[in-house]
Design an enzyme around this catalytic site. Structure first.
Site, mmCIF file in Angstrom:
data_model
loop_
_atom_site.group_PDB
_atom_site.id
_atom_site.type_symbol
_atom_site.label_atom_id
_atom_site.label_comp_id
_atom_site.label_asym_id
_atom_site.label_seq_id
_atom_site.Cartn_x
_atom_site.Cartn_y
_atom_site.Cartn_z
ATOM 1 N N SER A 1 1.671 -9.708 -0.921
ATOM 2 C CA SER A 1 1.324 -8.282 -0.779
ATOM 3 C C SER A 1 1.735 -7.664 0.556
ATOM 4 O O SER A 1 1.945 -6.461 0.634
ATOM 5 C CB SER A 1 -0.168 -8.089 -1.009
ATOM 6 O OG SER A 1 -0.929 -8.942 -0.159
ATOM 7 N N LYS B 1 0.801 -1.227 0.000
ATOM 8 C CA LYS B 1 0.000 0.000 0.000
ATOM 9 C C LYS B 1 0.837 1.283 0.000
ATOM 10 O O LYS B 1 0.390 2.314 -0.475
ATOM 11 C CB LYS B 1 -0.970 -0.001 1.178
ATOM 12 C CG LYS B 1 -2.084 -1.029 0.989
ATOM 13 C CD LYS B 1 -3.287 -0.719 1.856
ATOM 14 C CE LYS B 1 -4.425 -1.665 1.554
ATOM 15 N NZ LYS B 1 -4.229 -2.996 2.181
ATOM 16 N N GLU C 1 -10.369 5.858 4.503
ATOM 17 C CA GLU C 1 -10.858 4.767 5.332
ATOM 18 C C GLU C 1 -9.745 3.719 5.389
ATOM 19 O O GLU C 1 -8.820 3.735 4.589
ATOM 20 C CB GLU C 1 -12.099 4.141 4.699
ATOM 21 C CG GLU C 1 -11.825 3.179 3.531
ATOM 22 C CD GLU C 1 -11.361 3.863 2.254
ATOM 23 O OE1 GLU C 1 -11.604 5.075 2.106
ATOM 24 O OE2 GLU C 1 -10.732 3.185 1.424
HETATM 25 C C1 LIG Z 1 -5.135 -4.059 1.893
HETATM 26 C C2 LIG Z 1 -4.419 -5.281 1.599
HETATM 27 C C3 LIG Z 1 -4.839 -6.137 0.576
HETATM 28 C C4 LIG Z 1 -6.106 -5.927 -0.196
HETATM 29 O O1 LIG Z 1 -6.143 -4.796 -0.998
HETATM 30 P P1 LIG Z 1 -6.019 -4.857 -2.572
HETATM 31 O O2 LIG Z 1 -6.385 -3.496 -3.012
HETATM 32 O O3 LIG Z 1 -6.947 -5.908 -3.066
HETATM 33 O O4 LIG Z 1 -4.615 -5.196 -2.877
HETATM 34 C C5 LIG Z 1 -4.065 -7.241 0.297
HETATM 35 N N1 LIG Z 1 -2.939 -7.509 0.998
HETATM 36 C C6 LIG Z 1 -2.511 -6.715 1.998
HETATM 37 C C7 LIG Z 1 -1.282 -7.082 2.720
HETATM 38 C C8 LIG Z 1 -3.238 -5.577 2.321
HETATM 39 O O5 LIG Z 1 -2.801 -4.802 3.313
#
Ligand SMILES: *Cc1c(COP(=O)(O)O)cnc(C)c1O
Length: 399
Positions: free
Chosen positions: A383, A94, A116
Site C-alpha cells: 500500500s 491514498k 483527519e
Molecule cells: C493509511 C494507510 C493504510 C491504512 O489505511 P487503509 O484504509 O486500511 O488502507 C495502509 N497503508 C498505508 C501505506 C497507509 O498510508
C-alpha cells in the site's frame, strides 16, 4: 478503464448489518446530497476522463506488479508478488481516493476540504490533491502522530494546507477524527469532509472503495496477462480498510482466490496494545456508522495501538465486517515484531522499503507462503513506501 459502482451497499448505505448513517438529521441531509452528487457527477464522461487522466499522468497508474523472486526463494514456498502502490505519486494508495474526493468537492462548489490524518499519508495525499485542484485544505492530526511523522507534517505545510494539532485524549487518529468532525459541523454546506478510508457515514465507505477499486481492476488484468491465471491468494493490511478493498473488490467473485485482510496485533492479541478490530471487536456504532469496534462495556471506543500510525483505529470499514460475517474474506493479524522483521527482510532481500502498515501484509504473506507449494502465488497490496518510517525503525532497532 471505466469507473463503475460495485453492487453494494443497499440504498440506505448498509452492507448487511453494517454501515448506514448514524448521524443527526441535518447531517443526514448533507450526506444524501453528497451521495446524489457522487452518483451523478462520477458517472459523467467529463469526470471519468478527468480522473482517468490524473490517475495516469499525475499518479503514474497503472502501478506495476512485481515478482519478489528473491524473497520467494528465501522463504521456499509460494511465489510472492507485490502490487506497487508504493510507487504512486505521494508514495501510497491514498492519492487514489483523494483525487476523487477533491474533484467531487470542486464539482459540488465546496469552499474547504477537511480531514483527519493518522500517519500523515492521508493528509499529504489530500493536501496534494487540493493543491492540484485548487481548493482550500485543513488537516487535523494527533500530537503524537505529528511527532512521529515529521516529514509528512512538513510536506503538508509546504503543500499549503492548514495543519491543526490535536492534543486531547490519546492524541492519535481517533481524536483527530473527532476534532476534524467538530470543525466540519460548523458549516457542512460549504465544507467537504474527505474521509481517509472506507469508514464514516454512507456514502463514504462506498465512494472511497469505488475510487480505490482501480487497484484490483489493474492487478487482476496484470496478473492474468503475466501468469495466465489468477493468484491463489491476495492479501492487504487493514486499518480502516481502503487499500484492502481497493484490491479485494475486483476478486470477490473469484471464489478460487483466497482473500486475507491483515490487522495489527501490536504487542500481542493477549495485551491491550493492538488494533485488531475484526479479530477481537464487537458490533457497535462509531463515527457515524455501524461496524466491529474495540469498545468498553459502555460502548466507548477503547484506546488502540499499532506500530503503524495508519492502522491504529478502533473501528473498521462496514464492508469488511460484512465480508467477515459471510466468510468471503479471512481476517488475520501480524504483531509489531513480525512487522519489523518483514520491513527489514523486504528492504534487504528486494531493496524495497515498505510502509510499516504494508509490512503487516508482507509479514502475513511470508508466514502463509511457507505453507504453500512453490507453484502457487500470493499477491500482496504494497500500500505504501517506508520513507516516512525509516527514522523510527532505525531508532527502534538501534541501526
Ligand atoms: C493509511 C494507510 C493504510 C491504512 O489505511 P487503509 O484504509 O486500511 O488502507 C495502509 N497503508 C498505508 C501505506 C497507509 O498510508
Amino acid at each position: 478503464m471505466s469507473f463503475e459502482f460495485a453492487p453494494m451497499p443497499d440504498e440506505r448505505g448498509y452492507f448487511g448489518e453494517y454501515g448506514g448513517q448514524i448521524v443527526p438529521p441535518e447531517l443526514k441531509q448533507i450526506m444524501d446530497e453528497i451521495n446524489e452528487a457522487y452518483e451523478q457527477v462520477s458517472q459523467t464522461e467529463a469526470f471519468q476522463q478527468e480522473l482517468r487522466l490524473l490517475n495516469a499522468d499525475y499518479t503514474g497508474r497503472p502501478s506495476p506488479i512485481y515478482h519478489a523472486k528473491r524473497l520467494s526463494d528465501q522463504i521456499g514456498g509460494a511465489q510472492i508478488f507485490l502490487k506497487r502502490e508504493d510507487l504512486n505519486h505521494t508514495g501510497a494508495h491514498k492519492i487514489n481516493h483523494c483525487l476523487g474526493e477533491a474533484l467531487l468537492a470542486k464539482h459540488m462548489g465546496k469552499t474547504k476540504v477537511l480531514a483527519e490524518t493518522g500517519a500523515g499519508q492521508h493528509g499529504v495525499a489530500l493536501a496534494t490533491a487540493c493543491a492540484l485542484v485548487g481548493i482550500k485544505c485543513e488537516i487535523h492530526m494527533g500530537q503524537i502522530d505529528i511527532e512521529k511523522e515529521h516529514p509528512n507534517v512538513t510536506k503538508m505545510k509546504i503543500l499549503g494546507c492548514k495543519l491543526v494539532p490535536v492534543t486531547r485524549g490519546t492524541k492519535t487518529l481517533k481524536d483527530a477524527v473527532d476534532s476534524a468532525f467538530e470543525e466540519y459541523l460548523k458549516d457542512p454546506v460549504n465544507f467537504f469532509y474527505a474521509i481517509g478510508s472506507v469508514v464514516g457515514p454512507h456514502p463514504f465507505p462506498r465512494m472511497v472503495r469505488d475510487f480505490q477499486s482501480v487497484i484490483g481492476k489493474e492487478a487482476r488484468a496484470q496478473f492474468l496477462e503475466k501468469k495466465g491465471k489468477l493468484p491463489d491468494m491476495i492479501t492487504a493490511c487493514v486499518g480502516g480498510g481502503s487499500n484492502a478493498l481497493g484490491l479485494f473488490t475486483a476478486f470477490l467473485e473469484d471464489r478460487d482466490v483466497k482473500i486475507v485482510g491483515v490487522e495489527p496485533a501490536g504487542k500481542g492479541l493477549d495485551t491491550a496494545d493492538h488494533a485488531a478490530t475484526l479479530t477481537l471487536g464487537s458490533k457497535g456504532a462509531l463515527h457515524g456508522f455501524e461496524c466491529y469496534n474495540l469498545q468498553d462495556d459502555e460502548g466507548n471506543p477503547l484506546p488502540v495501538y499499532s506500530i503503524a500510525s495508519g492502522l491504529d483505529y478502533p473501528g473498521v470499514g462496514p464492508q469488511h465486517c460484512y465480508l467477515k460475517d459471510i466468510k468471503r474474506v479471512d481476517y488475520q493479524s501480524a504483531t509489531d515484531e513480525e512487522c519489523l522483521d518483514a520491513f527489514m527482510t523486504l528492504s534487504r532481500v528486494e531493496g524495497i522499503i515498505p510502509a510499516l502498515e504494508s509490512a503487516h501484509a508482507v509479514a502475513y504473506a511470508m508466514r502463509a507462503a511457507k505453507a504453500m507449494p512453490s507453484d502457487q502465488s500470493i499477491l500482496i497490496n504494497l500500500s505504501g513506501r517506508g520513507d516516512k518510517d525509516v527514522d523510527f525503525v532505525a531508532n527502534k532497532l538501534g541501526l
